[in-house]
Design a protein around this motif. Structure first.
Motif, PDB file in Angstrom:
ATOM      1  N   LEU A 108       1.936   2.183  -8.810  1.00 25.76           N
ATOM      2  CA  LEU A 108       1.914   1.182  -7.737  1.00 25.76           C
ATOM      3  C   LEU A 108       1.328   1.742  -6.446  1.00 25.76           C
ATOM      4  CD1 LEU A 108       5.279  -0.791  -8.062  1.00 25.76           C
ATOM      5  CD2 LEU A 108       2.969  -1.684  -8.307  1.00 25.76           C
ATOM      6  N   GLU A 109       1.627   2.987  -6.148  1.00 27.91           N
ATOM      7  CA  GLU A 109       1.085   3.602  -4.932  1.00 27.91           C
ATOM      8  C   GLU A 109      -0.440   3.563  -4.939  1.00 27.91           C
ATOM      9  OE1 GLU A 109       2.725   7.509  -4.731  1.00 27.91           O
ATOM     10  OE2 GLU A 109       4.675   6.831  -3.971  1.00 27.91           O
ATOM     11  N   LYS A 110      -1.032   3.894  -6.075  1.00 28.37           N
ATOM     12  CA  LYS A 110      -2.494   3.924  -6.170  1.00 28.37           C
ATOM     13  C   LYS A 110      -3.078   2.520  -6.287  1.00 28.37           C
ATOM     14  CE  LYS A 110      -3.009   8.608  -7.958  1.00 28.37           C
ATOM     15  NZ  LYS A 110      -4.038   9.071  -7.009  1.00 28.37           N
ATOM     16  N   VAL A 111      -2.346   1.612  -6.937  1.00 28.57           N
ATOM     17  CA  VAL A 111      -2.794   0.222  -7.011  1.00 28.57           C
ATOM     18  C   VAL A 111      -2.833  -0.387  -5.615  1.00 28.57           C
ATOM     19  CG1 VAL A 111      -2.126  -2.104  -7.765  1.00 28.57           C
ATOM     20  CG2 VAL A 111      -2.080  -0.206  -9.395  1.00 28.57           C
ATOM     21  N   ASN A 112      -1.799  -0.144  -4.835  1.00 25.46           N
ATOM     22  CA  ASN A 112      -1.731  -0.692  -3.479  1.00 25.46           C
ATOM     23  C   ASN A 112      -2.827  -0.118  -2.574  1.00 25.46           C
ATOM     24  OD1 ASN A 112       0.479  -2.315  -4.092  1.00 25.46           O
ATOM     25  ND2 ASN A 112       1.964  -0.749  -3.513  1.00 25.46           N
TER      26      ASN A 112
END
Length: 280
Positions: free
Chosen positions: A85-89
């Motif tokens: 999620l960190e990288k998706v965001n």
């Protein structure tokens, strides 16, 4: 049968103890020996996913034992949602492109053609039986086989019976429906369904499978191991609302969805190990 699962839903980790209980409960049916060592899954996508988020793992390599696979993947599940999620965001392009490849890979469908029977896998999503009924009404196959009791971690009315009721209420005559209401896993769905067809002397050459997109690869790779080479599988994905957190456009936006999709690779790896290392 007194085992009580520690899980509440499909996104959560299961341990070796639970796997042993599941194997005891599943039906017994031999795979096709000529297909035992045939590799059907590309685990490089899982390895690339973990590399993209900075996780070092050997769980999807060849020479690893079943307990190591389960234990290592359970540790990964504790952080894969957050790290992804960190990288998706941050809209990191490399990861987003990879997640799109994973979506297309797991949910690959076949060109629709006429079959002899529609096999719909039970589940919480009513879109599975809705899709199967649509296919039946359009004449793609004359019969529907509905398979499923409930997962080991969640007891309720057998999914096959709930699906059958919906199908009848929506225009499918009971004579066109077969049900198998004891299975607890996809592999169990397959073994019990094929045994039922044999016992009923139902002849088929082409079988249409209906299941959620994310489980389509696992259903296909499992079913293929039990079918002779002259039988054809036609894959069709079930309906799923766009706002569902497991939809093809939403799954990578929540830890729940990310864990469900990662679990597909874990379950396929476990199935491969069992097929190649067990004669049961």
């Amino acid at each position: 049968m007194g085992y009580v699962s520690k899980r509440n839903d499909a996104s959560q980790a299961f341990d070796y103890e639970e796997l042993q209980e599941i194997l005891k409960m599943e039906a017994k049916r031999p795979i096709r020996e000529e297909k035992r060592m045939v590799k059907l899954v590309d685990y490089s996508l899982a390895r690339k996913w973990l590399k993209e988020i900075g996780v070092d793992s050997k769980a999807f390599s060849r020479m690893v034992g079943i307990i190591s696979i389960i234990d290592e993947c359970n540790k990964i599940k504790e952080k894969i949602g957050k790290l992804t999620l960190e990288k998706v965001n941050k809209k990191e392009e490399g990861l987003l492109k990879l997640l799109e490849k994973i979506k297309l890979y797991l949910g690959q469908e076949d060109t629709l053609e006429n079959g002899d029977i529609i096999l719909v896998f039970g589940g919480k999503n009513p879109g599975r039986i809705k899709k199967a009924v649509e296919l039946w009404k359009q004449g793609w196959a004359p019969r529907i086989l509905i398979s499923g009791n409930h997962p080991i971690y969640f007891e309720h009315e057998p999914e096959a019976l709930a699906y059958k009721k919906w199908a009848i209420e929506n225009g499918v005559p009971e004579k066109s429906i077969l049900t198998e209401s004891q299975s607890i896993t996809i592999v169990d769905n397959i073994k019990r369904s094929l045994s039922l067809l044999e016992n009923r002397k139902v002849i088929f050459n082409k079988i249409i499978t209906v299941i959620g997109w994310y489980a389509q690869k696992r259903a296909w790779m499992s079913l293929d191991k039990y079918l002779p080479r002259n039988k054809q599988i036609i894959r069709v994905n079930a309906f799923l609302d766009d706002d569902n957190q497991l939809s093809p456009t939403k799954w990578h936006l929540s830890e729940f969805g990310i864990n469900i999709i990662f679990n597909e690779f874990v379950k396929m790896k476990i199935h491969d190990w069992l097929v190649m290392n067990s004669r049961v």
